[in-house]
Design a protein around this motif. Structure first.
Motif, PDB file in Angstrom:
ATOM      1  N   LEU A 164       1.067  -1.248  -0.195  1.00 30.69           N
ATOM      2  CA  LEU A 164      -0.167   0.192  -0.079  1.00 30.69           C
ATOM      3  C   LEU A 164       0.783   1.093  -0.353  1.00 30.69           C
ATOM      4  O   LEU A 164       1.734   1.562   0.936  1.00 30.69           O
ATOM      5  N   GLU A 165       0.565   2.212  -0.641  1.00 33.58           N
ATOM      6  CA  GLU A 165       1.682   3.536  -1.102  1.00 33.58           C
ATOM      7  C   GLU A 165       0.435   4.517  -1.544  1.00 33.58           C
ATOM      8  O   GLU A 165      -0.172   4.666  -2.132  1.00 33.58           O
ATOM      9  N   LEU A 166       0.947   5.981  -1.002  1.00 35.43           N
ATOM     10  CA  LEU A 166       0.709   6.935  -0.994  1.00 35.43           C
ATOM     11  C   LEU A 166       0.662   7.234  -2.679  1.00 35.43           C
ATOM     12  O   LEU A 166       2.045   7.198  -3.394  1.00 35.43           O
ATOM     13  N   ALA A 167       0.361   7.794  -3.521  1.00 31.41           N
ATOM     14  CA  ALA A 167       0.802   8.630  -4.691  1.00 31.41           C
ATOM     15  C   ALA A 167       0.011   9.724  -4.926  1.00 31.41           C
ATOM     16  O   ALA A 167      -0.924  10.285  -4.575  1.00 31.41           O
ATOM     17  N   SER A 168       0.555   9.946  -6.704  1.00 31.22           N
ATOM     18  CA  SER A 168      -0.134  11.809  -6.679  1.00 31.22           C
ATOM     19  C   SER A 168      -1.160  11.480  -7.552  1.00 31.22           C
ATOM     20  O   SER A 168      -0.625  11.101  -8.792  1.00 31.22           O
ATOM     21  N   PRO A 169      -2.285  12.354  -7.377  1.00 33.18           N
ATOM     22  CA  PRO A 169      -3.196  11.914  -8.874  1.00 33.18           C
ATOM     23  C   PRO A 169      -3.553  12.594  -9.568  1.00 33.18           C
ATOM     24  O   PRO A 169      -2.157  14.424  -9.244  1.00 33.18           O
ATOM     25  N   LYS A 170      -3.418  11.961 -11.002  1.00 31.10           N
ATOM     26  CA  LYS A 170      -2.693  12.475 -12.014  1.00 31.10           C
ATOM     27  C   LYS A 170      -4.539  13.251 -12.728  1.00 31.10           C
ATOM     28  O   LYS A 170      -3.608  13.565 -13.783  1.00 31.10           O
ATOM     29  N   SER A 171      -4.851  13.427 -12.006  1.00 29.18           N
ATOM     30  CA  SER A 171      -6.248  13.834 -12.965  1.00 29.18           C
ATOM     31  C   SER A 171      -6.932  16.274 -12.384  1.00 29.18           C
ATOM     32  O   SER A 171      -6.587  15.638 -10.932  1.00 29.18           O
ATOM     33  N   SER A 172      -7.408  16.617 -12.374  1.00 28.50           N
ATOM     34  CA  SER A 172      -7.186  17.872 -12.130  1.00 28.50           C
ATOM     35  C   SER A 172      -8.575  17.891 -12.224  1.00 28.50           C
ATOM     36  O   SER A 172      -9.698  16.797 -12.657  1.00 28.50           O
ATOM     37  N   MET A 184       2.800  21.783   0.845  1.00 26.37           N
ATOM     38  CA  MET A 184       2.544  22.935   1.408  1.00 26.37           C
ATOM     39  C   MET A 184       2.586  22.478   3.628  1.00 26.37           C
ATOM     40  O   MET A 184       2.431  22.751   4.369  1.00 26.37           O
ATOM     41  N   VAL A 185       0.708  22.336   3.366  1.00 33.57           N
ATOM     42  CA  VAL A 185       0.209  21.914   3.755  1.00 33.57           C
ATOM     43  C   VAL A 185       0.785  20.879   4.917  1.00 33.57           C
ATOM     44  O   VAL A 185       1.311  21.230   6.612  1.00 33.57           O
ATOM     45  N   ILE A 186       1.377  19.402   4.731  1.00 34.10           N
ATOM     46  CA  ILE A 186       2.146  18.813   6.051  1.00 34.10           C
ATOM     47  C   ILE A 186       3.127  19.209   6.275  1.00 34.10           C
ATOM     48  O   ILE A 186       3.289  18.686   7.358  1.00 34.10           O
ATOM     49  N   PRO A 187       4.265  19.378   4.956  1.00 35.00           N
ATOM     50  CA  PRO A 187       5.236  20.271   5.980  1.00 35.00           C
ATOM     51  C   PRO A 187       5.505  20.784   7.215  1.00 35.00           C
ATOM     52  O   PRO A 187       5.853  21.148   7.833  1.00 35.00           O
ATOM     53  N   PHE A 188       3.885  22.058   7.102  1.00 31.60           N
ATOM     54  CA  PHE A 188       3.786  22.554   7.564  1.00 31.60           C
ATOM     55  C   PHE A 188       3.654  22.084   9.382  1.00 31.60           C
ATOM     56  O   PHE A 188       4.370  22.195  10.221  1.00 31.60           O
ATOM     57  N   VAL A 189       2.135  21.068   8.504  1.00 30.83           N
ATOM     58  CA  VAL A 189       1.511  20.493  10.095  1.00 30.83           C
ATOM     59  C   VAL A 189       2.850  19.185  11.048  1.00 30.83           C
ATOM     60  O   VAL A 189       2.770  20.128  12.355  1.00 30.83           O
ATOM     61  N   GLY A 190       3.760  19.326  10.192  1.00 36.41           N
ATOM     62  CA  GLY A 190       4.628  18.204  10.099  1.00 36.41           C
ATOM     63  C   GLY A 190       5.214  18.838  11.626  1.00 36.41           C
ATOM     64  O   GLY A 190       5.547  18.291  12.396  1.00 36.41           O
ATOM     65  N   TRP A 191       5.866  20.039  11.440  1.00 36.62           N
ATOM     66  CA  TRP A 191       6.323  20.779  11.668  1.00 36.62           C
ATOM     67  C   TRP A 191       6.273  21.259  13.288  1.00 36.62           C
ATOM     68  O   TRP A 191       6.802  21.164  13.550  1.00 36.62           O
ATOM     69  N   LEU A 192       4.914  21.796  12.786  1.00 35.32           N
ATOM     70  CA  LEU A 192       4.391  22.074  14.841  1.00 35.32           C
ATOM     71  C   LEU A 192       4.091  20.698  15.499  1.00 35.32           C
ATOM     72  O   LEU A 192       4.217  21.435  16.629  1.00 35.32           O
ATOM     73  N   PHE A 193       3.685  20.019  14.618  1.00 35.16           N
ATOM     74  CA  PHE A 193       3.650  18.464  15.567  1.00 35.16           C
ATOM     75  C   PHE A 193       5.507  18.154  16.083  1.00 35.16           C
ATOM     76  O   PHE A 193       5.418  17.824  17.168  1.00 35.16           O
ATOM     77  N   SER A 194       5.813  18.140  14.931  1.00 33.03           N
ATOM     78  CA  SER A 194       7.307  16.947  15.721  1.00 33.03           C
ATOM     79  C   SER A 194       8.911  18.393  15.770  1.00 33.03           C
ATOM     80  O   SER A 194       9.604  17.286  16.129  1.00 33.03           O
ATOM     81  N   TYR A 200       9.224  16.025   6.524  1.00 32.34           N
ATOM     82  CA  TYR A 200       7.640  15.599   6.433  1.00 32.34           C
ATOM     83  C   TYR A 200       8.052  16.393   4.733  1.00 32.34           C
ATOM     84  O   TYR A 200       7.410  16.283   3.978  1.00 32.34           O
ATOM     85  N   HIS A 201       8.685  16.945   4.074  1.00 33.98           N
ATOM     86  CA  HIS A 201       9.231  17.789   3.222  1.00 33.98           C
ATOM     87  C   HIS A 201       9.799  15.848   2.332  1.00 33.98           C
ATOM     88  O   HIS A 201       9.321  15.728   1.277  1.00 33.98           O
ATOM     89  N   TYR A 202      10.243  15.497   3.125  1.00 33.15           N
ATOM     90  CA  TYR A 202      11.083  14.278   2.976  1.00 33.15           C
ATOM     91  C   TYR A 202       9.887  13.396   2.435  1.00 33.15           C
ATOM     92  O   TYR A 202       9.648  12.757   0.935  1.00 33.15           O
ATOM     93  N   LEU A 203       8.828  12.864   3.091  1.00 30.49           N
ATOM     94  CA  LEU A 203       8.025  12.084   2.657  1.00 30.49           C
ATOM     95  C   LEU A 203       7.264  12.456   1.884  1.00 30.49           C
ATOM     96  O   LEU A 203       6.531  11.896   0.712  1.00 30.49           O
ATOM     97  N   THR A 204       6.950  14.341   0.903  1.00 32.14           N
ATOM     98  CA  THR A 204       5.769  14.440   0.627  1.00 32.14           C
ATOM     99  C   THR A 204       6.409  14.489  -1.268  1.00 32.14           C
ATOM    100  O   THR A 204       6.284  13.743  -1.752  1.00 32.14           O
ATOM    101  N   ASP A 205       8.484  14.919  -0.862  1.00 33.96           N
ATOM    102  CA  ASP A 205       8.486  14.204  -2.262  1.00 33.96           C
ATOM    103  C   ASP A 205       8.555  13.200  -2.549  1.00 33.96           C
ATOM    104  O   ASP A 205       8.956  13.026  -4.117  1.00 33.96           O
ATOM    105  N   SER A 206       9.096  12.309  -1.969  1.00 31.46           N
ATOM    106  CA  SER A 206       9.006  11.008  -2.436  1.00 31.46           C
ATOM    107  C   SER A 206       8.044  10.561  -2.800  1.00 31.46           C
ATOM    108  O   SER A 206       7.953   9.577  -3.709  1.00 31.46           O
TER     109      SER A 206
END
Length: 245
Positions: A164-172, A184-194, A200-206
């Motif tokens: 099971l893996e996260l993916a980037s949607p292809k459709s607009s 934008m949202v995930i790294p910011f919230v990740g910084w607030l929590f941890s 969290y930049h790495y996790l979204t980039d990957s």
């Protein structure tokens, strides 16, 4: 062949990816569960349930959960599949300490145990497991091909890999909305929590460069898997892969 996500690392270009991934998950272990469920709005539980249920027709009794993290997927598999034994394997001891605490709380210690393992060189014998599961961990492999080959080695003939893996949607417009949310949202919230914004930049980039769909199907077949099928969930944000040895 090196895949793009293998080049992306959490912290620097000097250390091996596996070393950095271990350090990253040790750093964010205490906040990982709360943040993970918050950022996914709880939808990840639905994805996990559907994925685990795809193994029900095969009734696996010996299961290896690679990149087990804090143990949620292993616990779910124990509840929904009723196997004899599950081994949760990870390189992060901090994550597995939390997993072991959960297992004890739920009185599942007779079914689930944990081992520190590097999926690049698993210590298990050939043909050991009926199923191997990997939930949101394949993009952290130092070498995707080597990790898949090791999993194939420890699977019994006729056994299954469930990934099971996260993916980037292809459709607009989901593609654009997901990009904003993940970058934008995930790294910011990740910084607030941890306070580990790099993690969290790495996790979204990957996620954005990880092979998906037909490309991942080809990679699985190239590495010796058969009867490969896959299914996208929630507008393509998550993909499930099921393959047979």
């Amino acid at each position: 062949m090196a895949y793009e996500q293998e080049i992306i690392t959490p912290y620097n270009k000097e250390e091996k990816k596996g070393v950095q991934v271990e350090k990253m998950f040790d750093n964010i272990a205490s906040t990982y569960d709360r943040l993970n469920h918050t950022l996914s709005l709880g939808i990840d539980r639905l994805w996990r349930n559907k994925a685990i249920d795809s193994l029900k027709p095969f009734s696996p009794q010996d299961i290896l959960d690679i990149a087990t993290g804090t143990g949620d997927f292993a616990i779910l598999a124990a509840r929904r599949l009723a196997p004899k034994h599950i081994i949760g394997a990870d390189i992060s001891l901090e994550m597995m300490e939390i997993a072991a605490h959960k297992v004890n709380q739920q009185a599942l210690e007779q079914t689930i145990s944990f081992q520190r393992q590097d999926c690049m060189s698993l210590t298990f014998d050939d043909n050991t497991f009926d199923a191997v599961t990997v939930a949101y961990g394949a993009r952290n492999f130092e070498s995707l091909d080597k990790g898949l080959q090791e999993i194939l080695r420890v699977l019994r003939p006729g056994g299954h890999l469930l990934m099971l893996e996260l993916a980037s949607p292809k459709s607009s417009p989901m593609r654009q909305l997901f990009w904003i949310y993940s970058h934008m949202v995930i790294p910011f919230v990740g910084w607030l929590f941890s306070r580990d914004v790099k993690a969290y930049h790495y996790l979204t980039d990957s996620v954005s460069v990880f092979p998906q769909g037909e490309q991942m199907e080809g990679i699985l077949k190239k590495n010796g898997y058969r009867q490969v099928r896959w299914k996208r969930f929630t507008f393509g944000i998550c993909t499930m892969y099921l393959a047979r040895k």
